[in-house]
Scaffold this active site. Structure first.
Site, PDB file in Angstrom:
ATOM      1  N   TYR A   1     -29.544   8.988 -46.337  1.00 23.00           N
ATOM      2  CA  TYR A   1     -28.188   8.697 -46.947  1.00 23.00           C
ATOM      3  C   TYR A   1     -28.521   8.052 -48.240  1.00 23.00           C
ATOM      4  O   TYR A   1     -29.225   7.098 -48.342  1.00 23.00           O
ATOM      5  CB  TYR A   1     -27.519   7.598 -45.815  1.00 23.00           C
ATOM      6  CG  TYR A   1     -27.314   8.213 -44.445  1.00 23.00           C
ATOM      7  CD1 TYR A   1     -25.755   8.591 -44.318  1.00 23.00           C
ATOM      8  CD2 TYR A   1     -28.042   8.452 -43.377  1.00 23.00           C
ATOM      9  CE1 TYR A   1     -25.409   8.920 -42.971  1.00 23.00           C
ATOM     10  CE2 TYR A   1     -27.527   8.947 -42.301  1.00 23.00           C
ATOM     11  CZ  TYR A   1     -26.276   8.991 -42.162  1.00 23.00           C
ATOM     12  OH  TYR A   1     -25.708   9.985 -40.705  1.00 23.00           O
TER      13      TYR A   1
ATOM     14  N   LYS B   1     -21.308  11.408 -35.598  1.00 18.84           N
ATOM     15  CA  LYS B   1     -20.977  10.881 -34.245  1.00 18.84           C
ATOM     16  C   LYS B   1     -19.999  12.074 -33.792  1.00 18.84           C
ATOM     17  O   LYS B   1     -19.603  11.879 -32.360  1.00 18.84           O
ATOM     18  CB  LYS B   1     -20.399   9.489 -34.468  1.00 18.84           C
ATOM     19  CG  LYS B   1     -21.260   8.449 -34.718  1.00 18.84           C
ATOM     20  CD  LYS B   1     -22.404   8.384 -33.837  1.00 18.84           C
ATOM     21  CE  LYS B   1     -23.609   7.345 -34.260  1.00 18.84           C
ATOM     22  NZ  LYS B   1     -24.741   7.369 -33.632  1.00 18.84           N
TER      23      LYS B   1
ATOM     24  N   TYR C   1     -26.661   3.190 -34.731  1.00 15.21           N
ATOM     25  CA  TYR C   1     -26.986   4.661 -35.365  1.00 15.21           C
ATOM     26  C   TYR C   1     -27.388   5.405 -34.164  1.00 15.21           C
ATOM     27  O   TYR C   1     -27.157   6.607 -33.967  1.00 15.21           O
ATOM     28  CB  TYR C   1     -27.823   4.757 -36.430  1.00 15.21           C
ATOM     29  CG  TYR C   1     -27.959   5.963 -37.089  1.00 15.21           C
ATOM     30  CD1 TYR C   1     -27.067   6.489 -37.913  1.00 15.21           C
ATOM     31  CD2 TYR C   1     -29.000   6.870 -36.701  1.00 15.21           C
ATOM     32  CE1 TYR C   1     -27.006   7.732 -38.391  1.00 15.21           C
ATOM     33  CE2 TYR C   1     -28.846   8.226 -37.313  1.00 15.21           C
ATOM     34  CZ  TYR C   1     -27.816   8.671 -38.275  1.00 15.21           C
ATOM     35  OH  TYR C   1     -28.073   9.955 -38.681  1.00 15.21           O
TER      36      TYR C   1
ATOM     37  N   PRO D   1     -17.754  11.875 -40.957  1.00 13.51           N
ATOM     38  CA  PRO D   1     -19.040  12.347 -40.518  1.00 13.51           C
ATOM     39  C   PRO D   1     -20.305  11.394 -41.056  1.00 13.51           C
ATOM     40  O   PRO D   1     -21.325  11.780 -40.794  1.00 13.51           O
ATOM     41  CB  PRO D   1     -19.142  13.419 -41.348  1.00 13.51           C
ATOM     42  CG  PRO D   1     -18.320  13.653 -42.661  1.00 13.51           C
ATOM     43  CD  PRO D   1     -17.148  12.582 -41.932  1.00 13.51           C
TER      44      PRO D   1
ATOM     45  N   HIS E   1     -36.571  13.407 -34.653  1.00 15.39           N
ATOM     46  CA  HIS E   1     -36.681  12.151 -35.573  1.00 15.39           C
ATOM     47  C   HIS E   1     -36.675  10.829 -34.947  1.00 15.39           C
ATOM     48  O   HIS E   1     -35.952  10.503 -33.950  1.00 15.39           O
ATOM     49  CB  HIS E   1     -35.298  12.118 -36.626  1.00 15.39           C
ATOM     50  CG  HIS E   1     -35.462  13.299 -37.373  1.00 15.39           C
ATOM     51  ND1 HIS E   1     -36.184  13.400 -38.712  1.00 15.39           N
ATOM     52  CD2 HIS E   1     -34.960  14.894 -37.461  1.00 15.39           C
ATOM     53  CE1 HIS E   1     -35.912  14.627 -39.205  1.00 15.39           C
ATOM     54  NE2 HIS E   1     -35.148  15.390 -38.479  1.00 15.39           N
TER      55      HIS E   1
END
Length: 396
Positions: A203, A299, A387, A295, A76
């Site tokens: 998200y 990570k 991120y 979560p 991705h």
């Protein structure tokens, strides 16, 4: 009679961190023994995370366990975020940080590591009971029982990779250890289904709570919804879960979600936790034994991998160059990355979840913060860099 084993590194814990460390050490000609309290079948059946930072991908390749991952994993360029039922933005780690990430389930990683360990003839003791670490500041050794027999492992160093509830961290004196913890007042209800996932990871910030769409393979999806911490699995039928999940997604995305019977369902609590230092004498903590992240930022496994990297390089330098320079820097180097990652995961959790006592003012400020990031190149770049994962220092 006690069976005595001599090795250079005793590794406590046969999960991904412990197995990856053992394989990396083996490739450098350094002996290790892995001691795991659970059965092999239990370790291989654990359902865990599935988003890999590119530094983790490269480390797995370096260990020689990347063939299946490269074949079946889904690369991705970024992750999508939705809020207010209609707004979308892309956390474009490829554009802003020049790093991609890969969706590949931790269960598959564990299978790959065990297959490689079998091929190498590595020594792993499952079903280990009464594991005790001895003489951590002198001539260290580990004792355990297995199959009614007593074992003793003499070693130069011990790697504690046995998770949050393991014996390794508990073996450090309270006078030395400092623990930092934040427990969140909600959980994540996770469902695995044999259905095609969405093309992207999503998200979602919603007034009824956070939601997440993830993936494990082209025909295996992982979805989550935020739920009260005291909810039970029995409270959530498949129908109720799918209705709630789709209700939190923007309508145009919700209609793309393919539903189906759940093959695994669980509720996980969320916490942030760090134990300092990550070294005591000859004992080194790695992964969940030293730290837990919520979560939200995906990570946990990636932090464990960076710990393994630092520890692997330090041990290689010790055994091959007779230098303790990296051994002595291990805790400092690992914790620097841990705390940056903890901060990001804490921040993202606070931004995307609904807290039990949250006021309408706080909800509007969450939405405004997402709006401000989405309309700022600087904001998008900062979020994407965070991120994508913090770089792992190359010690050579």
């Amino acid at each position: 009679m006690t069976q005595t084993i001599k090795t250079q590194v005793a590794i406590i814990g046969g999960g991904p961190a412990g197995m990856l460390l053992s394989i990396l050490l083996h490739r450098e000609g350094i002996d290790s023994v892995v001691i795991e309290r659970a059965t092999r079948d239990h370790v291989l059946s654990r359902i865990r995370a599935g988003v890999l930072e590119w530094s983790t991908v490269e480390l797995l390749r370096r260990a020689g366990v990347g063939e299946r991952m490269d074949r079946e994993g889904h690369v991705h360029n970024g992750t999508r975020v939705a809020w207010k039922g209609e707004h979308h933005m892309m956390i474009d780690s490829h554009k802003y940080a020049d790093r991609q990430f890969m969706a590949y389930g931790q269960t598959y990683i564990t299978e790959d590591l065990y297959a490689e360990m079998d091929r190498l003839g590595g020594e792993v003791h499952h079903d280990a009971e009464d594991v005790v670490l001895h003489e951590l500041t002198d001539r260290s050794y580990v004792t355990f029982k297995r199959g009614g027999e007593d074992y003793r492992v003499d070693c130069a160093f011990i790697a504690g990779c046995d998770g949050f509830h393991g014996v390794s961290r508990q073996s450090i004196p309270d006078s030395v250890q400092k623990n930092f913890e934040k427990v969140y007042p909600f959980g994540w209800l996770g469902v695995m289904s044999e259905t095609p996932p969405l093309d992207d990871l999503w998200y979602v910030q919603h007034e009824r709570g956070f939601a997440l769409a993830s993936q494990r393979s082209p025909m295996l999806s992982r979805y989550y919804v935020q739920c009260p911490i005291d909810d039970k699995i029995e409270d959530w039928s498949d129908d109720r879960f799918w209705e709630e999940l789709k209700g939190r997604f923007p309508p145009d995305i919700a209609k793309q979600i393919v539903t189906g019977p759940s093959i695994e369902k669980s509720i996980a609590p969320l916490r942030s936790f760090v134990s300092e230092p990550m070294r005591y004498g000859n004992l080194f903590l790695a992964g969940d034994a030293a730290h837990i992240v919520p979560p939200t930022g995906a990570k946990g496994l990636n932090l464990a991998a960076s710990d393994v990297y630092y520890l692997w390089r330090a041990l290689v330098t010790h055994f091959h160059e007779n230098s303790n320079a990296l051994i002595d820097r291990y805790s400092e180097a690992a914790l620097a990355r841990v705390w940056k990652t903890e901060r990001f995961s804490w921040w993202l959790t606070n931004l995307l979840h609904v807290f039990p006592d949250q006021s309408p003012f706080e909800t509007r400020t969450q939405e405004a913060e997402l709006d401000s990031i989405a309309h700022s190149e600087t904001g998008l770049a900062w979020l994407s860099e965070q991120y994508a994962g913090f770089p792992i220092e190359d010690w050579g």
